[in-house]
Scaffold this active site. Structure first.
Site, PDB file in Angstrom:
ATOM      1  N   PHE A 129      35.594  13.830  59.035  1.00  0.00           N
ATOM      2  CA  PHE A 129      35.343  12.698  58.136  1.00  0.00           C
ATOM      3  C   PHE A 129      33.838  12.386  58.170  1.00  0.00           C
ATOM      4  CE2 PHE A 129      35.113   8.366  56.659  1.00  0.00           C
ATOM      5  CZ  PHE A 129      35.893   8.441  55.529  1.00  0.00           C
TER       6      PHE A 129
ATOM      7  N   TYR B  67      43.123  -0.487  58.527  1.00  0.00           N
ATOM      8  CA  TYR B  67      43.596  -0.750  57.154  1.00  0.00           C
ATOM      9  C   TYR B  67      44.492   0.334  56.583  1.00  0.00           C
ATOM     10  CZ  TYR B  67      39.133   1.758  56.159  1.00  0.00           C
ATOM     11  OH  TYR B  67      38.087   2.644  56.135  1.00  0.00           O
ATOM     12  N   LYS B  68      44.772   1.365  57.382  1.00  0.00           N
ATOM     13  CA  LYS B  68      45.646   2.431  56.875  1.00  0.00           C
ATOM     14  C   LYS B  68      47.083   2.157  57.329  1.00  0.00           C
ATOM     15  CE  LYS B  68      41.826   5.721  57.292  1.00  0.00           C
ATOM     16  NZ  LYS B  68      41.397   5.785  55.899  1.00  0.00           N
TER      17      LYS B  68
ATOM     18  N   ARG C 288      46.087  14.199  47.552  1.00  0.00           N
ATOM     19  CA  ARG C 288      46.578  13.794  48.872  1.00  0.00           C
ATOM     20  C   ARG C 288      47.695  12.765  48.697  1.00  0.00           C
ATOM     21  NH1 ARG C 288      42.740  10.792  53.266  1.00  0.00           N
ATOM     22  NH2 ARG C 288      42.789   9.231  51.640  1.00  0.00           N
TER      23      ARG C 288
ATOM     24  N   ASP D 151      38.986  10.213  67.024  1.00  0.00           N
ATOM     25  CA  ASP D 151      39.123   9.302  65.887  1.00  0.00           C
ATOM     26  C   ASP D 151      40.595   9.339  65.468  1.00  0.00           C
ATOM     27  OD1 ASP D 151      39.225   8.045  63.427  1.00  0.00           O
ATOM     28  OD2 ASP D 151      37.298   8.836  62.730  1.00  0.00           O
TER      29      ASP D 151
HETATM   30  C1  PLP Z   1      38.957   9.738  59.951  1.00  0.00           C
HETATM   31  C2  PLP Z   1      38.264   8.513  59.447  1.00  0.00           C
HETATM   32  N1  PLP Z   1      37.305   7.944  60.202  1.00  0.00           N
HETATM   33  C3  PLP Z   1      36.644   6.847  59.769  1.00  0.00           C
HETATM   34  C4  PLP Z   1      36.923   6.273  58.550  1.00  0.00           C
HETATM   35  C5  PLP Z   1      36.110   5.115  58.048  1.00  0.00           C
HETATM   36  O1  PLP Z   1      36.226   4.018  58.835  1.00  0.00           O
HETATM   37  P1  PLP Z   1      35.408   2.681  58.522  1.00  0.00           P
HETATM   38  O2  PLP Z   1      35.383   2.486  57.044  1.00  0.00           O
HETATM   39  O3  PLP Z   1      36.239   1.628  59.230  1.00  0.00           O
HETATM   40  O4  PLP Z   1      34.062   2.804  59.097  1.00  0.00           O
HETATM   41  C6  PLP Z   1      37.941   6.814  57.754  1.00  0.00           C
HETATM   42  C7  PLP Z   1      38.257   6.208  56.450  1.00  0.00           C
HETATM   43  O5  PLP Z   1      39.020   6.673  55.658  1.00  0.00           O
HETATM   44  C8  PLP Z   1      38.601   7.982  58.210  1.00  0.00           C
HETATM   45  O6  PLP Z   1      39.537   8.560  57.458  1.00  0.00           O
END
Ligand code: PLP
Length: 425
Positions: A123, A214-215, A384, A189
């Site tokens: 990511f 938030y997921k 997705r 993560d």
């Molecule tokens: C694997 C992963 N890490 C981090 C994030 C982003 O996190 P944040 O917006 O809380 O910084 C996401 C968002 O979709 C994600 O999928």
């Protein structure tokens, strides 16, 4: 397939939890892996916090409603979902900010080393946060080469447990062990894992972790994230964002920074109380349903989606085949449609999602949204679909597979209105 779907719904022991969510009519929501929907209890909780705790209680609520304790309290409720102890998890900031803090923590635990190892295509924020730390040298290795890329210069192995695009899941125990064998710290993560797949941080011996609120935790748009530090590191780590809330005695207002004990040290500024309250409500609901039941249903839902899709293919057969790069997952090619499954076929090896590669995946996702089936698109060519088990029914799955088959069969996605890209995809 609809009859089978009805049977599966009738036998689903957690089906009734759907009523605890506020889901709009006419929508099949396959994007809970991006933004979870609104739990009904959250609306009530926010009214209570706004009208009572803020409106009436005013500043007294920092003590009376224990606003000040929210980061630890919510962290403790997240802990059992990820195989952590209550005092090892804290809810705060975004995943991105927590990554910056924990990369710093890893460097503090591993003095003399500066390489952070990750994978290309992780990511973006995970990679950007590595690149933004001037002390760090980034090293990237493909999955197959990851263990070979670990050596005694590596301070930190930073990986996303379930890949956001493909849904592929790393073997947390094996990689954590391989990293420890060369003296590296590991940071997972869990953004696409917490509340959706089995996670046992302490069972795997993990050092550090972050995850998204938030997921699958349904904490609301931009909800605070969470961070984990294994107890054995509590006395020894430091982190670079040394704000006043992470001080041992914030209300002593001293000039000198003195870190608080344990994960409280990860706090920087004042907790966002309204957002924390929404996250707490989302987490309580997921904890009430229970991870085991969620995981079992998630696997059943995504497996059923594939069955439904395969059963709609006419003409040429659907064949699993191995990816050209020799990757561990098969691809499913529905010949008439040119749709490739890029998620692992084995439900145990993937997160709670299915991702399909299609040359016109964006238009496909838009055509599905126009039919009320909300999934999403990931650049350049991935459709997705997320299968959040807390509220989806098997009839939703049968319906959404039918919609996808129809959109592909009749070429509806080719309409010009489905080609224009919005700012957020
Ligand atoms: C694997 C992963 N890490 C981090 C994030 C982003 O996190 P944040 O917006 O809380 O910084 C996401 C968002 O979709 C994600 O999928």
């Amino acid at each position: 397939m609809m009859d089978r779907a009805r049977e599966l719904d009738a036998a689903d022991a957690i089906a009734h939890f759907r009523d605890r969510f506020d889901l709009p009519d006419g929508v099949i929501y396959l994007d809970g892996n991006s933004l979870g929907p609104l739990p009904k209890a959250t609306r009530e909780r926010l009214h209570r916090v706004v009208d009572g705790e803020w409106g009436e209680g005013l500043i007294r609520s920092w003590n009376d409603a224990d606003w000040i304790g929210m980061p630890q309290r919510v962290g403790a409720k997240i802990a059992p979902l990820i195989g952590a102890q209550a005092h090892e998890v804290i809810a705060c900031d975004s995943v991105s900010v927590n990554l910056a803090k924990l990369i710093g923590a890893a460097l503090s635990l591993n003095p003399g080393r500066n390489v952070v190892l990750s994978e290309p295509g992780n990511f973006p924020t995970d990679l950007y946060m590595i690149q933004g730390d001037a002390r760090v040298a980034q090293r990237l290795a493909n999955r197959e080469a990851m263990i070979d890329a670990l050596d005694e210069s590596v301070a930190l192995l930073l990986l996303t447990h379930v890949h956001y695009k493909t849904g592929e899941m790393f073997d947390m125990t094996a990689l954590t062990k391989a990293a420890h064998d060369v003296g590296a710290i590991v940071l997972w993560d869990l953004s696409h894992s917490g509340g959706a797949v089995p996670v046992n941080l302490n069972g795997a011996g993990a050092d550090l972790a972050v995850g998204c609120g938030y997921k699958y935790l349904n904490g609301g748009p931009g909800a605070p994230a969470y961070a984990f530090v294994a107890e054995r590191h509590h006395d020894n780590f430091s982190q670079p964002l040394t704000g006043w809330m992470g001080h041992a005695q914030p209300f002593a207002f001293s000039d000198e920074y003195e870190p608080a004990q344990g994960v409280k040290r990860l706090l920087a500024g004042t907790p966002p109380v309204l957002a924390m309250a929404a996250l707490e409500s989302g987490v309580e609901l997921i904890a009430e349903i229970g991870v085991d039941a969620l995981v079992a249903k998630s696997r059943a839902l995504s497996g059923f989606f594939l069955d439904c899709l395969v059963s709609s293919v006419r003409g040429e057969a659907v064949e699993p085949r191995t990816d050209a790069q020799g990757s561990s997952f098969d691809k499913l090619r529905t010949n008439g449609w040119d749709l490739n499954l890029v998620s692992p076929r084995d439900p145990v090896a993937r997160g709670s999602q299915l991702s399909f590669q299609h040359e016109n995946a964006y238009a496909l996702s838009q055509a599905l949204i126009a039919r009320g089936v909300i999934g999403d698109f990931r650049d350049p060519d991935i459709l997705r679909l997320g299968f959040a088990p807390a509220y989806l029914r098997f009839v939703d799955i049968a319906e959404s597979a039918r919609h996808l088959a129809e959109v592909l069969d009749n070429g509806e996605w080719q309409e010009p209105r489905f080609q224009e890209r919005a700012a957020v995809t």
